[in-house]
Design a protein around this motif. Structure first.
Motif, PDB file in Angstrom:
ATOM      1  N   SER A 253      28.985  23.727  28.127  1.00 40.55           N
ATOM      2  CA  SER A 253      30.157  22.900  28.350  1.00 40.55           C
ATOM      3  C   SER A 253      29.723  21.438  28.365  1.00 40.55           C
ATOM      4  O   SER A 253      28.534  21.152  28.420  1.00 40.55           O
ATOM      5  N   ALA A 254      30.713  20.555  28.304  1.00 38.82           N
ATOM      6  CA  ALA A 254      30.395  19.134  28.168  1.00 38.82           C
ATOM      7  C   ALA A 254      31.045  18.323  29.279  1.00 38.82           C
ATOM      8  O   ALA A 254      32.103  18.684  29.792  1.00 38.82           O
ATOM      9  N   LEU A 255      30.383  17.236  29.643  1.00 36.86           N
ATOM     10  CA  LEU A 255      30.904  16.322  30.661  1.00 36.86           C
ATOM     11  C   LEU A 255      31.676  15.206  29.988  1.00 36.86           C
ATOM     12  O   LEU A 255      31.264  14.701  28.949  1.00 36.86           O
ATOM     13  N   SER A 256      32.777  14.803  30.611  1.00 36.43           N
ATOM     14  CA  SER A 256      33.485  13.615  30.123  1.00 36.43           C
ATOM     15  C   SER A 256      32.763  12.369  30.631  1.00 36.43           C
ATOM     16  O   SER A 256      31.786  12.470  31.370  1.00 36.43           O
ATOM     17  N   LEU A 257      33.239  11.198  30.248  1.00 32.46           N
ATOM     18  CA  LEU A 257      32.769   9.981  30.902  1.00 32.46           C
ATOM     19  C   LEU A 257      33.499   9.887  32.249  1.00 32.46           C
ATOM     20  O   LEU A 257      34.610  10.379  32.391  1.00 32.46           O
ATOM     21  N   PRO A 258      32.875   9.263  33.239  1.00 28.75           N
ATOM     22  CA  PRO A 258      33.478   9.257  34.571  1.00 28.75           C
ATOM     23  C   PRO A 258      34.670   8.307  34.701  1.00 28.75           C
ATOM     24  O   PRO A 258      34.810   7.356  33.937  1.00 28.75           O
ATOM     25  N   LEU A 259      35.507   8.591  35.675  1.00 26.76           N
ATOM     26  CA  LEU A 259      36.628   7.726  36.034  1.00 26.76           C
ATOM     27  C   LEU A 259      36.469   7.331  37.493  1.00 26.76           C
ATOM     28  O   LEU A 259      36.086   8.155  38.316  1.00 26.76           O
ATOM     29  N   VAL A 260      36.771   6.093  37.794  1.00 25.16           N
ATOM     30  CA  VAL A 260      36.672   5.642  39.179  1.00 25.16           C
ATOM     31  C   VAL A 260      37.940   4.889  39.534  1.00 25.16           C
ATOM     32  O   VAL A 260      38.424   4.081  38.743  1.00 25.16           O
ATOM     33  N   ALA A 261      38.501   5.167  40.707  1.00 21.74           N
ATOM     34  CA  ALA A 261      39.722   4.479  41.110  1.00 21.74           C
ATOM     35  C   ALA A 261      39.773   4.299  42.614  1.00 21.74           C
ATOM     36  O   ALA A 261      39.180   5.080  43.359  1.00 21.74           O
ATOM     37  N   GLN A 262      40.476   3.270  43.032  1.00 27.29           N
ATOM     38  CA  GLN A 262      40.724   3.112  44.453  1.00 27.29           C
ATOM     39  C   GLN A 262      41.947   3.961  44.782  1.00 27.29           C
ATOM     40  O   GLN A 262      42.941   3.925  44.064  1.00 27.29           O
ATOM     41  N   GLY A 263      41.850   4.735  45.868  1.00 27.90           N
ATOM     42  CA  GLY A 263      42.909   5.682  46.169  1.00 27.90           C
ATOM     43  C   GLY A 263      42.581   7.025  45.552  1.00 27.90           C
ATOM     44  O   GLY A 263      41.414   7.383  45.412  1.00 27.90           O
ATOM     45  N   ALA A 264      43.598   7.759  45.173  1.00 26.62           N
ATOM     46  CA  ALA A 264      43.381   9.108  44.667  1.00 26.62           C
ATOM     47  C   ALA A 264      43.378   9.126  43.140  1.00 26.62           C
ATOM     48  O   ALA A 264      43.929   8.245  42.499  1.00 26.62           O
ATOM     49  N   ILE A 265      42.708  10.134  42.584  1.00 27.78           N
ATOM     50  CA  ILE A 265      42.804  10.390  41.146  1.00 27.78           C
ATOM     51  C   ILE A 265      43.508  11.729  41.004  1.00 27.78           C
ATOM     52  O   ILE A 265      43.097  12.729  41.590  1.00 27.78           O
TER      53      ILE A 265
END
Lengths: 127, 307, 169
Positions: C121-133
């Motif tokens: 399986s493959a990993l996506s690029l990460p996402l970062v956010a303030q609060g919830a995702i």
């Protein structure tokens, strides 16, 4: 000695930079495989490339394949430094021409020991 | 790398360091001399935090009254952080110098017996197993006897499972994919290597159980933690297990003490940097144990001080 | 066929601990279990701007989203720790540094978690956010590890598609 550090994370480039600086490397950074190829095309031939796998634009695996297909860069040592840790992926990277493989997370010692295996670092042995 | 650990100079008090040093000496015969304060501090701080103590000095107060915690502290102080093919040169000497001579000398039995004494979690034993798998001619067999004073360590060797972080330490990627497979978050050594390695709980600082005669004994980075008399008795006992044409390999900073009388030395490996110790003919005169009533000594202690 | 849709809590904890020890040192261990103040913070995690969340998705033989939620002060400590900066800068480190450090953290934890499951399986690029995702797909949480570091609650959770989870026979 010169190392090209290829990772889309500035944090990871900073970690790797500190480790190889400690053992006397100069460094250049690239944020993906394409940027790294551009650096090479511009004339830099580093002794070592530290290469992430998952990056935008061009991933590390493709970069290794491209570098290995070009005579000009035969002398470079290629070491994957990636979170990809499936057995099959390590086999694939080695088959494509990577010389070594470090799985994240790693410690500074782990990087230095791998460079010793590759003949790119010498640890002081007490007489 | 511990970028988070840049707190001020929070150094353990002299009295408390003395207490820890005494504790280690009593429980393990290991020496913990002045100048190692930072190491004691680094090893005990996580335990102090876990126990809810603000610093190591408070934690040492806890050690004075809590035997269970003392055992945990001794374990933490004696954890051996080790690498595969540690220091590289000794393994090159093994392949280039030791092995060819043994292959010539053992052509009748076609069997090699090796002792990884104070094997810790087994990286040395399995590193040797990989080299033997790659270099032994067909029809030869090898056994690597891995011993340690810690039952926990011996159990780890038997299990042959290593964390990702441990696998990164000096394991060439080609051997990783050849000899290991993933099991959950760990990597497990292949059965073909496991069958070469036998294990036993053993205290080098006490009289040894019956052992086979070894062609090679690796006793690396162990002696430095014992006092002179204990070192001497360990070397004598180990020598009695080595074949007359066998080899002893010590850590790069360690030496046999009375070279002239019982051991000869040979340079080997890259740039002659590795010293092979060989028993002198006639052997050591066996000497009495310095103090048989001393507490069980623990020879696997390899507090890493460098790197 | 037995479908294993989620890794065990102890395996996830082992992965997280290795990442923390390697990049943030072992002086301050990351411990399993919520701190005394955690309960209320965990309740707020999904809602609050006091929290940073980093996420990465796995696609292929195993499909999941891996999330790490940390309160703002812990995010600062992670950032200075990984970048090798002075801890005094923890409260003032730049937004770019912070998102990059958290993104790399979830990338490495995600890679470790992915390796626990059958591949490829493959990993996506990460996402970062303030609060919830929040994912737009129909995911449900199947594994969550509550940890404490420097007295701050850290939560690592794994969401998998509702459609595959639980269908295993």
């Amino acid at each position: 000695m010169h190392a090209l550090i290829i990772d889309d994370s500035r944090t990871m480039r900073s970690i790797l930079k500190r480790i190889v600086h400690e053992i006397g490397f100069e460094t250049t950074e690239a944020a993906n495989g394409q940027e790294a190829l551009d650096v090479l095309e511009a004339g830099l031939v580093p002794d070592l490339c530290l290469i992430d796998w998952n990056m935008p634009l061009m991933d590390g695996y493709t970069f290794v394949t491209r570098v290995r297909a070009d005579e000009r860069w035969r002398s470079m040592t290629l070491m994957m430094v990636t979170t990809e840790s499936e057995h099959g992926q390590i086999v694939r990277a080695l088959a494509a021409g990577a010389h070594e493989y470090v799985i994240k997370p790693f410690t500074a010692d782990a990087i230095v020991e791998k460079l010793e295996l590759l003949g790119l670092a010498v640890r002081e042995v007490p007489a | 790398m511990t970028p988070g650990g840049t707190d001020g100079p929070d150094v353990i008090s002299e009295t408390n360091f003395g207490f820890v040093a005494d504790l280690l000496r009593r429980e393990t015969a290991m020496l913990c001399e002045r100048g190692k304060e930072y190491l004691v501090e680094a090893r005990l701080l996580p335990l102090a935090r876990q126990a809810g103590d603000p610093d190591v000095d408070h934690y040492v107060d806890r050690l004075r009254r809590d035997a269970g915690e003392r055992a945990r502290a001794v374990d933490a102080l004696t954890i051996n952080e080790t690498s595969w093919f540690r220091d590289l040169a000794p393994y090159q000497a093994f392949v280039d110098d030791v092995l060819p001579r043994l292959l010539a000398a053992r052509v009748d039995t076609r069997r090699l017996t090796i002792w990884s004494a104070a094997c810790s979690s087994g990286q040395e034993a399995y590193s040797l197993a990989m080299l033997l798998d790659e270099h032994l001619p067909a029809g030869w067999t090898a056994r690597i006897h891995a011993t340690d004073v810690s039952p926990t360590m011996v159990e780890r060797v038997r299990a042959g499972r290593y964390s990702q972080v441990e696998m990164n330490r000096g394991m060439p990627a080609t051997r990783l994919v050849k000899y290991f497979q993933r099991v959950g978050s760990e990597w497990e050594v292949q059965p073909q290597l496991r069958t070469m390695v036998t294990t036993q709980v053993m205290n080098l600082a006490a009289p040894l159980p019956p052992l086979p005669t070894f062609d090679v004994v690796l006793l690396r980075n162990v002696l430095i933690y014992f006092d002179h008399a204990t070192k001497q008795s360990i070397l004598d006992r180990v020598q009695a297990t080595i074949a007359e044409d066998g080899f002893l390999m010590l850590g790069s900073t360690e030496t046999t003490l009375d070279l002239e009388t019982t051991w000869t030395r040979e340079s080997a490996g890259p740039a002659g940097r590795v010293v092979l110790h060989r028993p002198r003919h006639g052997r050591a005169v066996s000497r009495p144990f310095p103090d048989s009533s001393s507490p069980a000594a623990s020879p696997h202690l390899t507090l890493r001080t460098g790197a | 066929m037995i479908a294993i849709d989620e890794p065990t809590i102890s395996d996830v904890h082992a992965v997280v601990e290795e990442v923390w020890t390697s990049f943030l040192g072992s002086d301050e261990p990351i411990q399993i279990g919520a701190s005394t103040e955690t309960t209320s913070l965990v309740d707020r995690l999904m809602l609050d701007d006091d929290t940073w969340t980093a996420a990465i998705t796995v696609t292929g033989a195993w499909e999941a989203m891996i999330l790490i939620s940390v309160p703002v002060p812990a995010a600062g400590l992670i950032t200075v720790g990984m970048l090798g900066l002075d801890p005094a800068e923890a409260e003032t480190c730049g937004l770019e540094d912070l998102t990059d450090a958290l993104g790399e953290l979830v990338n490495i934890v995600g890679g470790g978690v992915k390796s626990l499951m059958p591949g490829p399986s493959a990993l996506s690029l990460p996402l970062v956010a303030q609060g919830a995702i929040t994912s737009t797909s129909n995911l449900e949480e199947v594994c969550a590890v509550d940890l404490t570091w420097h007295g701050h609650p850290i939560r690592v959770s794994i969401d998998v598609p509702r459609t595959t989870h639980g269908i295993g026979g």
